[in-house]
Design an enzyme around this catalytic site. Structure first.
Site, PDB file in Angstrom:
ATOM      1  N   GLY A   1     -21.864 -24.930 -21.882  1.00 30.43           N
ATOM      2  CA  GLY A   1     -22.685 -25.841 -21.439  1.00 30.43           C
ATOM      3  C   GLY A   1     -21.857 -26.632 -20.301  1.00 30.43           C
ATOM      4  O   GLY A   1     -20.897 -26.504 -20.061  1.00 30.43           O
ATOM      5  N   GLY A   2     -22.447 -27.763 -20.262  1.00 25.87           N
ATOM      6  CA  GLY A   2     -21.916 -28.825 -19.253  1.00 25.87           C
ATOM      7  C   GLY A   2     -20.378 -29.066 -19.634  1.00 25.87           C
ATOM      8  O   GLY A   2     -19.524 -29.301 -19.067  1.00 25.87           O
ATOM      9  N   ASP A   3     -20.389 -29.842 -20.765  1.00 27.21           N
ATOM     10  CA  ASP A   3     -19.231 -30.331 -21.403  1.00 27.21           C
ATOM     11  C   ASP A   3     -18.703 -29.495 -22.845  1.00 27.21           C
ATOM     12  O   ASP A   3     -18.090 -30.265 -23.844  1.00 27.21           O
ATOM     13  CB  ASP A   3     -18.826 -31.652 -21.397  1.00 27.21           C
ATOM     14  CG  ASP A   3     -20.076 -32.290 -22.354  1.00 27.21           C
ATOM     15  OD1 ASP A   3     -20.066 -33.601 -22.649  1.00 27.21           O
ATOM     16  OD2 ASP A   3     -21.057 -31.824 -22.925  1.00 27.21           O
ATOM     17  N   GLU A   4     -19.280 -28.417 -23.071  1.00 27.79           N
ATOM     18  CA  GLU A   4     -19.222 -27.468 -24.315  1.00 27.79           C
ATOM     19  C   GLU A   4     -18.442 -26.451 -23.977  1.00 27.79           C
ATOM     20  O   GLU A   4     -18.542 -25.919 -23.313  1.00 27.79           O
ATOM     21  CB  GLU A   4     -20.873 -27.209 -24.759  1.00 27.79           C
ATOM     22  CG  GLU A   4     -21.585 -28.666 -25.290  1.00 27.79           C
ATOM     23  CD  GLU A   4     -22.922 -28.167 -25.638  1.00 27.79           C
ATOM     24  OE1 GLU A   4     -23.344 -27.160 -25.288  1.00 27.79           O
ATOM     25  OE2 GLU A   4     -23.489 -29.038 -26.321  1.00 27.79           O
TER      26      GLU A   4
ATOM     27  N   LEU B   1     -17.209 -32.308 -25.602  1.00 25.90           N
ATOM     28  CA  LEU B   1     -16.268 -33.434 -25.107  1.00 25.90           C
ATOM     29  C   LEU B   1     -16.748 -34.738 -25.493  1.00 25.90           C
ATOM     30  O   LEU B   1     -18.256 -35.078 -25.077  1.00 25.90           O
ATOM     31  CB  LEU B   1     -16.076 -33.313 -23.582  1.00 25.90           C
ATOM     32  CG  LEU B   1     -15.317 -32.147 -23.312  1.00 25.90           C
ATOM     33  CD1 LEU B   1     -14.954 -32.077 -21.669  1.00 25.90           C
ATOM     34  CD2 LEU B   1     -13.570 -31.749 -24.025  1.00 25.90           C
TER      35      LEU B   1
END
Length: 538
Positions: A448-451, A408
């Protein structure tokens, strides 16, 4: 009363045996459990402190590197001809400082001998001052970027950190030094660290080992003070010598569990401490509980054992036997038969309920081991399994697979500004949008966090055509406005695409998509790049 019969009674023997067991177990628990809890809780506390220290060190390192990169970019972009045009040079500095004021004390430029020729914002006494006598000036003059040791500014009455980058002309010749100074307490720098509170009694310090100097601390009075003398705190002495890890140390009066983590960009380190007494309060509680429990058990053991032997023994033994056979695997995990509606029956029903909850809990653990808690999407573990299945399917049917690695764009500012709760809402909304894009045979995973990763099969040939369509749909749905309580926001997404035919390696496929995603980010964001393709970001 028949004394001999009483002495030979099973009840009497069980009462005496139980009493001895209770006393012995109470003593054993007192010493064994307290020692175990002390060691175990010490390890847990040390691990927690290590996590906190690592986080603080990474955060400090990020903020220092952010300013270093910015200063290096300015040095590289400064037109050499401006060095002979003071007014235009000041205007150039002003534009950069006002656009991105990462250095709260401003920027300055010196000539090759260290004489400050221009600064912004203008500070009384700074222009014309020579910094050639500063300890690290010779390094900057030699062409190295310098993050200087913290200093106390007599003008601003603040603790500052200077940074210097060499300036070169088009031939590579040194023509000056570009410098910037930032106050430790400046907003967006290390102010939040000095305001941090690690519980009621925890503490942290940021240390420059070269000077044994405390750079920052949650105790403002400790800033720019020297570390305790050698020998007062052995852990800090080891840290100054290069040790990074955890251990038991002292702040001079109180024994502490300490964790040391490095700040790579400077050679500094973060030391986080928690008093042992604050980390291990449970041990004292357990000791008191064991003593009270031992006395209570000794008082009621007679009645309990008689009740168990006379009334509960047979059905309970039967239930215990079946439960034991279940634990050995001789019987399947099935509910025990309820013999009667008394305490044994209640215990049996409770066991059956516990068995039912155990099965549910096992299913929940299985689900949690393979899914992301926030979004409910498959995690890396399940993604790896799905990739193996997809590749096996492709090999059997001579088709192919496509992997879209999504990252993102613009999520971090929302998460940092609005908080993690709003960030979680954004991730959940984006997840639903991407699920609407994914087909029934596709797998959408959060890695992942924003993956996110979208694994697509049965796309038809050529594979890149179907992958492009999926990527464009993902870009479009992510770009739709996000309606949050704080207002409307918009995100983008950078996508790396990797495809393969019926024979490929899942790790290499994921690495290729990851690299393509970073190419997409570097080429404009909000677009996709196909691994192995010479196309620009689309």
């Amino acid at each position: 009363m028949n004394f001999k019969r009483f002495a030979n009674s099973l009840v009497t023997r069980l009462v005496l045996f139980g009493t001895l067991v209770v006393l012995a177990s109470g003593i054993a628990r007192y010493y064994v459990l307290t020692d175990f809890l002390h060691n175990d809780l010490t390890d847990v506390a040390a691990e927690q402190q290590s996590t906190i220290a690592s986080y603080l060190a990474q955060d400090i390192n990020h903020r220092l590197l952010e300013r270093r990169r910015y200063l290096e970019q300015l040095a590289a972009s400064l037109p050499p001809e401006l060095m002979s045009q003071p007014e235009k040079l000041r205007e150039w500095l002003r534009d950069r400082q006002e656009l991105q004021p990462l250095f709260s004390q401003g920027l300055f430029i010196t000539d090759v001998d260290g004489l400050i020729v221009i600064d912004y914002p203008a500070t009384v006494g700074r222009t014309g001052m020579s910094i050639s006598g500063f300890p690290d000036f010779h390094l900057a003059k030699g062409g190295k970027f310098v993050i200087g040791e913290p200093l106390f500014s007599t003008r601003s009455k603040e603790t500052i950190i200077p940074m210097m980058a060499p300036l070169r002309d088009n031939t590579g010749k040194l023509i000056g030094i570009l410098g910037g100074t930032a106050a430790l307490a400046a907003p967006g720098f290390l102010d939040h660290l000095q305001q941090a509170r690690l519980g009621k009694s925890g503490s942290f310090i940021l240390v420059s080992p070269a000077r044994r100097l405390i750079v920052a601390s949650n105790d403002p009075t400790a800033v720019l003070k020297q570390l305790p003398q050698v020998g007062v705190d052995p852990i800090l002495d080891k840290a100054v010598a290069g040790y990074r890890g955890t251990g038991i140390g002292s702040n001079g009066t109180v024994e502490e569990i300490k964790a040391i983590a490095a700040v790579p960009s400077t050679g500094w380190f973060v030391a986080v401490g928690l008093p042992v007494s604050a980390a291990l309060p449970t041990v004292e509680h357990v000791q008191a509980f064991i003593l009270r429990g031992g006395v209570a058990q000794a008082l009621v053991i007679f009645l309990l054992i008689i009740l168990v032997v006379v009334w509960f023994f047979q059905p309970l033994r039967h239930a215990a036997d079946q439960a034991e056979r279940m634990t050995r695997g001789d019987l399947p995990l099935t509910p025990l038969p309820v013999a009667r509606a008394d305490e044994v029956g209640h215990l049996t029903m409770a066991f059956n309920r516990l068995l039912s909850r155990l099965k549910v809990h096992q299913a929940e653990l299985q689900h949690q081991a393979h899914h992301d808690i926030l979004t409910g999407l498959p995690n890396r573990v399940m993604l790896a399994d799905r990739m193996q299945q997809a590749i096996a399917h492709a090999q059997r049917h001579r088709t192919g697979v496509a992997l879209l690695f999504l990252d993102l764009d613009g999520f971090k500012p929302i998460n940092d500004t609005l908080g993690h709760k709003a960030g979680d809402q954004v991730l959940q909304e984006i997840t639903q949008r991407l699920l609407n894009v994914a087909r029934g045979s596709d797998t959408l995973a959060r890695v992942g966090g924003d993956e996110f990763v979208l694994l697509a099969t049965d796309l038809g040939m050529p594979l890149t055509h179907g992958a492009r369509i999926l990527a464009e749909k993902c870009i479009n749905v992510v770009a739709e406005p996000l309606k949050l309580q704080q207002g409307n926001y918009q995100l983008g997404v950078s996508i790396g695409i990797a495809v393969c035919d019926d024979n490929c390696d899942p790790d290499l496929l994921l690495q290729a998509a990851d690299k393509a995603m970073y190419d997409a980010k570097s080429k404009g964001r909000g677009c996709y790049v196909i691994a192995g393709s010479s196309e620009t970001c689309i």
